[in-house]
Scaffold this motif. Structure first.
Motif, PDB file in Angstrom:
ATOM      1  N   ASN A   1       0.874  -1.045  -0.083  1.00 56.04           N
ATOM      2  CA  ASN A   1       0.145  -0.064   0.057  1.00 56.04           C
ATOM      3  C   ASN A   1       0.872   1.134  -0.059  1.00 56.04           C
ATOM      4  O   ASN A   1       2.000   1.293   0.257  1.00 56.04           O
ATOM      5  N   THR A   2       0.381   2.295  -0.443  1.00 56.18           N
ATOM      6  CA  THR A   2       0.826   3.589  -0.444  1.00 56.18           C
ATOM      7  C   THR A   2       0.181   4.657   0.412  1.00 56.18           C
ATOM      8  O   THR A   2      -0.913   4.920   0.535  1.00 56.18           O
ATOM      9  N   VAL A   3       1.114   5.590   1.114  1.00 56.33           N
ATOM     10  CA  VAL A   3       0.697   6.619   1.517  1.00 56.33           C
ATOM     11  C   VAL A   3       0.914   7.928   0.751  1.00 56.33           C
ATOM     12  O   VAL A   3       2.297   7.938   0.345  1.00 56.33           O
ATOM     13  N   ALA A   4       0.030   8.637   0.536  1.00 51.76           N
ATOM     14  CA  ALA A   4       0.509   9.876  -0.319  1.00 51.76           C
ATOM     15  C   ALA A   4       0.228  11.335   0.459  1.00 51.76           C
ATOM     16  O   ALA A   4      -0.760  11.585   0.465  1.00 51.76           O
ATOM     17  N   PRO A   5       1.374  11.565   1.156  1.00 51.28           N
ATOM     18  CA  PRO A   5       1.472  12.900   2.025  1.00 51.28           C
ATOM     19  C   PRO A   5       1.328  14.195   1.059  1.00 51.28           C
ATOM     20  O   PRO A   5       2.087  14.034  -0.225  1.00 51.28           O
ATOM     21  N   ARG A   6       1.064  15.200   1.563  1.00 51.93           N
ATOM     22  CA  ARG A   6       0.901  16.722   0.861  1.00 51.93           C
ATOM     23  C   ARG A   6       1.095  17.467   2.051  1.00 51.93           C
ATOM     24  O   ARG A   6       0.648  17.390   3.055  1.00 51.93           O
ATOM     25  N   VAL A   7       1.939  18.530   1.844  1.00 51.73           N
ATOM     26  CA  VAL A   7       2.234  19.936   2.606  1.00 51.73           C
ATOM     27  C   VAL A   7       2.317  19.201   3.888  1.00 51.73           C
ATOM     28  O   VAL A   7       1.954  19.368   4.993  1.00 51.73           O
ATOM     29  N   ILE A   8       3.546  18.411   4.167  1.00 55.13           N
ATOM     30  CA  ILE A   8       4.139  18.137   5.491  1.00 55.13           C
ATOM     31  C   ILE A   8       5.185  18.784   5.973  1.00 55.13           C
ATOM     32  O   ILE A   8       6.126  19.042   5.250  1.00 55.13           O
ATOM     33  N   GLU A   9       5.073  19.336   7.101  1.00 57.41           N
ATOM     34  CA  GLU A   9       6.304  20.008   7.810  1.00 57.41           C
ATOM     35  C   GLU A   9       7.463  19.174   7.695  1.00 57.41           C
ATOM     36  O   GLU A   9       7.602  18.290   8.569  1.00 57.41           O
ATOM     37  N   SER A  10       8.375  19.709   6.973  1.00 60.95           N
ATOM     38  CA  SER A  10       9.720  18.853   6.714  1.00 60.95           C
ATOM     39  C   SER A  10      10.709  19.312   6.153  1.00 60.95           C
ATOM     40  O   SER A  10      10.300  20.615   5.497  1.00 60.95           O
TER      41      SER A  10
ATOM     42  N   ARG B   1       0.260  31.019   3.121  1.00 60.09           N
ATOM     43  CA  ARG B   1      -0.967  31.195   1.988  1.00 60.09           C
ATOM     44  C   ARG B   1      -1.124  29.631   1.611  1.00 60.09           C
ATOM     45  O   ARG B   1      -2.469  29.335   1.374  1.00 60.09           O
ATOM     46  N   LEU B   2      -0.217  28.821   1.595  1.00 65.57           N
ATOM     47  CA  LEU B   2      -0.472  27.270   1.309  1.00 65.57           C
ATOM     48  C   LEU B   2      -1.543  26.685   2.524  1.00 65.57           C
ATOM     49  O   LEU B   2      -2.113  26.053   2.312  1.00 65.57           O
ATOM     50  N   LYS B   3      -0.992  27.182   3.725  1.00 67.36           N
ATOM     51  CA  LYS B   3      -1.740  26.652   4.935  1.00 67.36           C
ATOM     52  C   LYS B   3      -3.431  27.022   4.719  1.00 67.36           C
ATOM     53  O   LYS B   3      -4.174  26.294   5.026  1.00 67.36           O
ATOM     54  N   GLU B   4      -3.421  28.297   4.299  1.00 68.75           N
ATOM     55  CA  GLU B   4      -4.896  28.729   4.028  1.00 68.75           C
ATOM     56  C   GLU B   4      -5.901  27.988   3.297  1.00 68.75           C
ATOM     57  O   GLU B   4      -6.948  27.954   3.117  1.00 68.75           O
ATOM     58  N   SER B   5      -4.974  27.335   2.295  1.00 66.87           N
ATOM     59  CA  SER B   5      -5.682  26.573   1.340  1.00 66.87           C
ATOM     60  C   SER B   5      -6.174  25.215   1.612  1.00 66.87           C
ATOM     61  O   SER B   5      -6.746  24.468   0.559  1.00 66.87           O
ATOM     62  N   ILE B   6      -5.570  24.702   2.754  1.00 66.18           N
ATOM     63  CA  ILE B   6      -5.880  23.453   3.222  1.00 66.18           C
ATOM     64  C   ILE B   6      -7.248  23.486   4.238  1.00 66.18           C
ATOM     65  O   ILE B   6      -7.197  24.432   5.108  1.00 66.18           O
ATOM     66  N   PRO B   7      -8.097  22.744   3.802  1.00 60.50           N
ATOM     67  CA  PRO B   7      -9.272  22.660   4.599  1.00 60.50           C
ATOM     68  C   PRO B   7      -9.201  22.559   6.160  1.00 60.50           C
ATOM     69  O   PRO B   7      -9.909  23.343   6.750  1.00 60.50           O
TER      70      PRO B   7
ATOM     71  N   GLN C   1      -3.734  -0.028  -2.170  1.00 60.10           N
ATOM     72  CA  GLN C   1      -4.529   1.574  -1.658  1.00 60.10           C
ATOM     73  C   GLN C   1      -3.566   2.639  -1.647  1.00 60.10           C
ATOM     74  O   GLN C   1      -2.324   2.308  -1.171  1.00 60.10           O
ATOM     75  N   VAL C   2      -3.938   3.725  -2.067  1.00 61.68           N
ATOM     76  CA  VAL C   2      -3.415   4.933  -1.841  1.00 61.68           C
ATOM     77  C   VAL C   2      -4.038   5.906  -0.889  1.00 61.68           C
ATOM     78  O   VAL C   2      -5.207   6.120  -1.290  1.00 61.68           O
ATOM     79  N   LEU C   3      -3.410   5.882   0.188  1.00 66.58           N
ATOM     80  CA  LEU C   3      -4.237   6.794   1.361  1.00 66.58           C
ATOM     81  C   LEU C   3      -3.653   8.320   1.237  1.00 66.58           C
ATOM     82  O   LEU C   3      -2.427   8.395   1.722  1.00 66.58           O
ATOM     83  N   ILE C   4      -4.344   9.460   0.783  1.00 65.33           N
ATOM     84  CA  ILE C   4      -3.849  10.813   0.804  1.00 65.33           C
ATOM     85  C   ILE C   4      -3.954  11.094   1.983  1.00 65.33           C
ATOM     86  O   ILE C   4      -5.058  11.160   2.842  1.00 65.33           O
ATOM     87  N   CYS C   5      -2.961  11.671   2.586  1.00 62.96           N
ATOM     88  CA  CYS C   5      -2.647  12.357   3.772  1.00 62.96           C
ATOM     89  C   CYS C   5      -2.461  13.742   3.858  1.00 62.96           C
ATOM     90  O   CYS C   5      -1.380  14.424   3.539  1.00 62.96           O
ATOM     91  N   ASP C   6      -3.765  14.597   3.490  1.00 64.58           N
ATOM     92  CA  ASP C   6      -3.300  15.983   3.045  1.00 64.58           C
ATOM     93  C   ASP C   6      -4.245  16.971   3.628  1.00 64.58           C
ATOM     94  O   ASP C   6      -4.323  18.155   3.236  1.00 64.58           O
ATOM     95  N   GLY C   7      -5.041  16.829   4.925  1.00 68.08           N
ATOM     96  CA  GLY C   7      -5.993  17.835   5.373  1.00 68.08           C
ATOM     97  C   GLY C   7      -6.896  18.286   4.508  1.00 68.08           C
ATOM     98  O   GLY C   7      -7.862  19.046   4.791  1.00 68.08           O
TER      99      GLY C   7
END
Length: 250
Positions: A181-190, A205-211, A239-245
């Motif tokens: 399986n795959t984890v698909a992160p986006r905008v992770i503090e790193s 601005r990026l943070k404000e675009s995240i629900p 499966q691809v589990l999206i981790c993106d808020g």
């Protein structure tokens, strides 16, 4: 969440960033962890720190771009641990480059680390997992494979390739009791996010675009990895589990 203590874990790219937190979490669960990374200093230091705090961790220097290097390091780790129950592929690189400025060397390097390295790692663990008729492979992918973001076509293409690679492995290795399986992160503090967004105003601005109105954390990603390698996910496959808020589909 039920986990089997003392599992044998190989973490590729486990010395920094998301991979480091995944390594730490497995050690906290009393698993036996083999850290592989190109950064020998960081990897050796992390393994020593984890052992000092009661964890079972060893470091193996490895260049994911080299098949011989990958095979040698992972086979030695498997030999030392007496088997392998989980492979986590967390190695990855990117840099923001527009397509017209993207050079062949950067394209080649990104694909080598993000995709070819995954092939090397899976190829190295597959024989033992097939012999055991059990195992879990968790790939750290990216939502950029869906959106085309993440620095440029080189990164998105490499992560999209990982999705296809996973789906074929499912059909070939699944009958042997191996889950992928795959984890698909986006905008992770790193460190990677800091390189992509060096301007704090752009990051805000990026943070404000995240629900959810926050950036993701390495803990958010590691929690999913722990789940996908546990008994609770025993019927989750390919499966691809999206981790993106909620950002990707908002």
């Amino acid at each position: 969440m039920r986990v089997l203590a003392g599992r044998r874990i190989v973490i590729v790219g486990g010395a920094a960033g998301i991979g480091k937190r995944i390594t730490e979490d497995f050690c906290r669960q009393q698993d036996i962890v083999a850290i592989t990374d190109r950064n020998a200093e960081a990897g050796s230091e992390l393994a020593a720190q984890l052992r000092e705090s009661g964890g079972q961790a060893s470091f193996y220097s490895m260049d994911v771009c080299s098949w011989e290097d990958s095979r040698t390091a992972i086979e030695q780790a498997i030999l030392d641990m007496g088997g392998v129950d989980v492979l986590v592929y967390s190695a990855g690189i990117t840099r923001r480059v527009p397509f017209e400025q993207l050079e062949w060397d950067e394209w080649k390097r990104t694909l080598a680390v993000n995709l070819t390295g995954l092939f090397h790692a899976a190829k190295a663990v597959a024989p033992k997992m097939i012999e055991q008729r059990s195992g879990a492979i968790v790939i750290i992918g990216s939502g950029s494979a869906i959106t085309g973001s993440g620095g440029g076509v080189h990164y998105a293409a490499s992560k999209g390739g990982a999705f296809g690679f996973m789906r074929t492995l499912v059909s070939e290795l699944g009958p042997h009791g191996i889950r992928i399986n795959t984890v698909a992160p986006r905008v992770i503090e790193s460190e990677m996010l800091s390189r992509l967004y060096p301007n704090p105003a752009d990051l805000e601005r990026l943070k404000e675009s995240i629900p959810l109105r926050r950036l993701g954390t390495v803990d958010d990603v590691s929690n999913i990895v722990q789940f996908l390698s546990s008994e609770e996910s025993g019927y989750i496959q390919g499966q691809v589990l999206i981790c993106d808020g909620g950002r990707t589909y908002s």
